[in-house]
Design a protein around this motif. Structure first.
Motif: not given
Length: 236
Positions: A191-208
């Motif tokens: 996530r630090r080197q190549q941010p991906s909006p599809q990672s589980d953590a970033d999906q949870l960011d959008r959901l919550t």
């Protein structure tokens, strides 16, 4: 395994095996840790973690009422589980959340069987879970990965003596406990080197609305807690 009829095989599966010596429990733990920490063994063994990760997504998706479309496992040890249903809400949140904590929970479930000396039962339950998951796989590499893993477990459970089965079962359980930690660390590094909006953590960011980094910390703390609890149960 000595049984030749269904009744004999069933008795072998549900029977209680001798409790392994302490040196085997400790030794397999050290070996599992080395597998997780070393590059090439981890690259191969991580496929098992991916199977558990995607299986966790799939199980929670079904339990939350979502329609499961299929699972794909890739040669780079990534994977994807596709389900249909409401794109927001608690069901979707739990489905996304399940992936990174499932390997550790699989290890904890294994411990519960090992503490009852149900070593062969643990191996056969693993085979049944993999056989069920195989029905959901939608690509060739995924089929090879699941069938290969199941074949190894079957060969150990059918053709090896109780001592070898015990060593394999404890090695697998320790591995799942330790292996729950490394993907979480890799996730944050990625996530630090190549941010991906599809990672589980970033999906949870959008959901919550809770930052992805906070979700990574939750994954880490939960898996670390399971590792400490599991290690205590196995050793003491």
């Amino acid at each position: 395994m000595e049984g030749t009829t269904f009744e004999e095989v069933w008795q072998d599966v549900i029977s209680v095996q001798p409790e392994p010596p302490t040196w085997l429990v400790v030794g397999t733990g050290i070996c599992a840790l080395l597998v997780v920490l070393t590059r090439d063994p981890w690259r191969i063994a991580r496929n098992v973690v991916t199977i558990a990760h995607e299986g966790g997504h799939a199980v929670v998706a079904l339990l939350s009422g979502r329609q499961l479309t299929g699972i794909r496992l890739h040669s780079d040890t990534s994977g994807v589980t596709v389900s249909r249903g409401k794109p927001t809400g608690i069901g979707m949140i739990l489905t996304v959340f399940a992936g990174y904590v499932t390997p550790s929970l699989v290890g904890l479930a294994g411990i519960l069987l090992l503490l009852g000396d149900r070593i062969t039962a643990m191996l056969w339950i693993s085979i049944l879970v993999l056989a069920t998951m195989l029905l959901l796989i939608r690509n060739v590499y995924g089929v090879v990965s699941v069938v290969g893993t199941g074949t190894v477990i079957f060969l150990v459970s059918w053709f090896t003596p109780a001592a070898v089965q015990a060593g394999f079962a404890y090695l697998f359980t320790w591995f799942m406990l330790f292996a729950g930690m490394r993907p979480v660390i890799e996730l944050q590094s990625q996530r630090r080197q190549q941010p991906s909006p599809q990672s589980d953590a970033d999906q949870l960011d959008r959901l919550t609305g809770m930052p992805g980094t906070a979700w990574v910390m939750i994954f880490f703390l939960l898996n670390a807690s399971v590792l400490v609890l599991g290690g205590w149960l196995l050793l003491f």
